[in-house]
Design a protein around this motif. Structure first.
Motif, PDB file in Angstrom:
ATOM      1  N   GLN A 158       0.830  -1.209   0.000  1.00  0.00           N
ATOM      2  CA  GLN A 158       0.000   0.000   0.000  1.00  0.00           C
ATOM      3  C   GLN A 158       0.864   1.259   0.000  1.00  0.00           C
ATOM      4  O   GLN A 158       0.585   2.219  -0.717  1.00  0.00           O
ATOM      5  CB  GLN A 158      -0.951   0.004   1.206  1.00  0.00           C
ATOM      6  CG  GLN A 158      -1.890   1.211   1.234  1.00  0.00           C
ATOM      7  CD  GLN A 158      -2.738   1.338  -0.028  1.00  0.00           C
ATOM      8  OE1 GLN A 158      -3.307   0.364  -0.491  1.00  0.00           O
ATOM      9  NE2 GLN A 158      -2.813   2.531  -0.583  1.00  0.00           N
ATOM     10  N   GLU A 159       1.930   1.250   0.790  1.00  0.00           N
ATOM     11  CA  GLU A 159       2.837   2.400   0.816  1.00  0.00           C
ATOM     12  C   GLU A 159       3.513   2.586  -0.544  1.00  0.00           C
ATOM     13  O   GLU A 159       3.667   3.719  -1.011  1.00  0.00           O
ATOM     14  CB  GLU A 159       3.902   2.216   1.902  1.00  0.00           C
ATOM     15  CG  GLU A 159       3.359   2.326   3.318  1.00  0.00           C
ATOM     16  CD  GLU A 159       4.372   1.900   4.366  1.00  0.00           C
ATOM     17  OE1 GLU A 159       4.293   2.433   5.491  1.00  0.00           O
ATOM     18  OE2 GLU A 159       5.230   1.040   4.072  1.00  0.00           O
ATOM     19  N   LEU A 160       3.896   1.481  -1.157  1.00  0.00           N
ATOM     20  CA  LEU A 160       4.517   1.540  -2.477  1.00  0.00           C
ATOM     21  C   LEU A 160       3.548   2.110  -3.507  1.00  0.00           C
ATOM     22  O   LEU A 160       3.914   2.984  -4.299  1.00  0.00           O
ATOM     23  CB  LEU A 160       4.991   0.149  -2.903  1.00  0.00           C
ATOM     24  CG  LEU A 160       5.695   0.063  -4.251  1.00  0.00           C
ATOM     25  CD1 LEU A 160       6.932   0.948  -4.294  1.00  0.00           C
ATOM     26  CD2 LEU A 160       6.056  -1.383  -4.560  1.00  0.00           C
ATOM     27  N   THR A 161       2.313   1.650  -3.475  1.00  0.00           N
ATOM     28  CA  THR A 161       1.288   2.163  -4.393  1.00  0.00           C
ATOM     29  C   THR A 161       1.109   3.665  -4.200  1.00  0.00           C
ATOM     30  O   THR A 161       1.026   4.424  -5.172  1.00  0.00           O
ATOM     31  CB  THR A 161      -0.046   1.421  -4.179  1.00  0.00           C
ATOM     32  OG1 THR A 161       0.169   0.027  -4.422  1.00  0.00           O
ATOM     33  CG2 THR A 161      -1.128   1.943  -5.111  1.00  0.00           C
ATOM     34  N   THR A 162       1.076   4.102  -2.950  1.00  0.00           N
ATOM     35  CA  THR A 162       0.935   5.532  -2.653  1.00  0.00           C
ATOM     36  C   THR A 162       2.120   6.321  -3.213  1.00  0.00           C
ATOM     37  O   THR A 162       1.933   7.390  -3.810  1.00  0.00           O
ATOM     38  CB  THR A 162       0.815   5.752  -1.133  1.00  0.00           C
ATOM     39  OG1 THR A 162      -0.347   5.058  -0.663  1.00  0.00           O
ATOM     40  CG2 THR A 162       0.693   7.224  -0.786  1.00  0.00           C
ATOM     41  N   LYS A 163       3.327   5.807  -3.050  1.00  0.00           N
ATOM     42  CA  LYS A 163       4.526   6.491  -3.567  1.00  0.00           C
ATOM     43  C   LYS A 163       4.492   6.577  -5.094  1.00  0.00           C
ATOM     44  O   LYS A 163       4.837   7.606  -5.674  1.00  0.00           O
ATOM     45  CB  LYS A 163       5.797   5.767  -3.108  1.00  0.00           C
ATOM     46  CG  LYS A 163       6.079   5.901  -1.636  1.00  0.00           C
ATOM     47  CD  LYS A 163       6.452   7.318  -1.309  1.00  0.00           C
ATOM     48  CE  LYS A 163       6.884   7.441   0.143  1.00  0.00           C
ATOM     49  NZ  LYS A 163       7.104   8.836   0.518  1.00  0.00           N
ATOM     50  N   VAL A 164       4.083   5.489  -5.737  1.00  0.00           N
ATOM     51  CA  VAL A 164       4.011   5.500  -7.207  1.00  0.00           C
ATOM     52  C   VAL A 164       2.956   6.505  -7.672  1.00  0.00           C
ATOM     53  O   VAL A 164       3.182   7.256  -8.624  1.00  0.00           O
ATOM     54  CB  VAL A 164       3.726   4.080  -7.747  1.00  0.00           C
ATOM     55  CG1 VAL A 164       3.416   4.118  -9.242  1.00  0.00           C
ATOM     56  CG2 VAL A 164       4.915   3.161  -7.480  1.00  0.00           C
ATOM     57  N   GLU A 165       1.817   6.553  -7.000  1.00  0.00           N
ATOM     58  CA  GLU A 165       0.781   7.533  -7.353  1.00  0.00           C
ATOM     59  C   GLU A 165       1.290   8.958  -7.160  1.00  0.00           C
ATOM     60  O   GLU A 165       0.996   9.840  -7.967  1.00  0.00           O
ATOM     61  CB  GLU A 165      -0.487   7.307  -6.511  1.00  0.00           C
ATOM     62  CG  GLU A 165      -1.283   6.081  -6.901  1.00  0.00           C
ATOM     63  CD  GLU A 165      -2.045   6.216  -8.215  1.00  0.00           C
ATOM     64  OE1 GLU A 165      -1.968   7.273  -8.891  1.00  0.00           O
ATOM     65  OE2 GLU A 165      -2.717   5.241  -8.580  1.00  0.00           O
TER      66      GLU A 165
END
Length: 80
Positions: free
Chosen positions: A4-11
């Motif tokens: 989830q943190e990775l997805t947030t960073k990519v967004e």
């Protein structure tokens, strides 16, 4: 970093580069992240048929995503 943190960073990275793409009539969206290493994105609008979209993908999008999430190894453009 969790998925989830990775997805947030990519967004966040995509939000940084999105205005430049939109200025040229295009856009980009996150499709998926494979194994926390490969980001699949979909180019939209004018970016789809643009002759320099692979350069934009590598030089702009991939570089920006790696700035936010260094563990990402590759960014791939997919069609849906």
């Amino acid at each position: 970093m969790t998925t989830q943190e990775l997805t947030t960073k990519v967004e966040e990275a995509l939000n940084e580069i999105r205005p430049f793409l939109q200025n040229d009539g295009g856009d980009i969206s996150l499709v998926s992240i494979e194994g926390d290493k490969i980001v699949n994105v979909q180019l939209q609008g004018a970016c789809v048929g643009c002759s320099v979209n692979q350069m934009t993908l590598k030089s702009g999008v991939e570089m920006t995503i790696k700035k936010y999430a260094p563990q990402i190894e590759k960014v791939v453009s997919v069609s849906q």
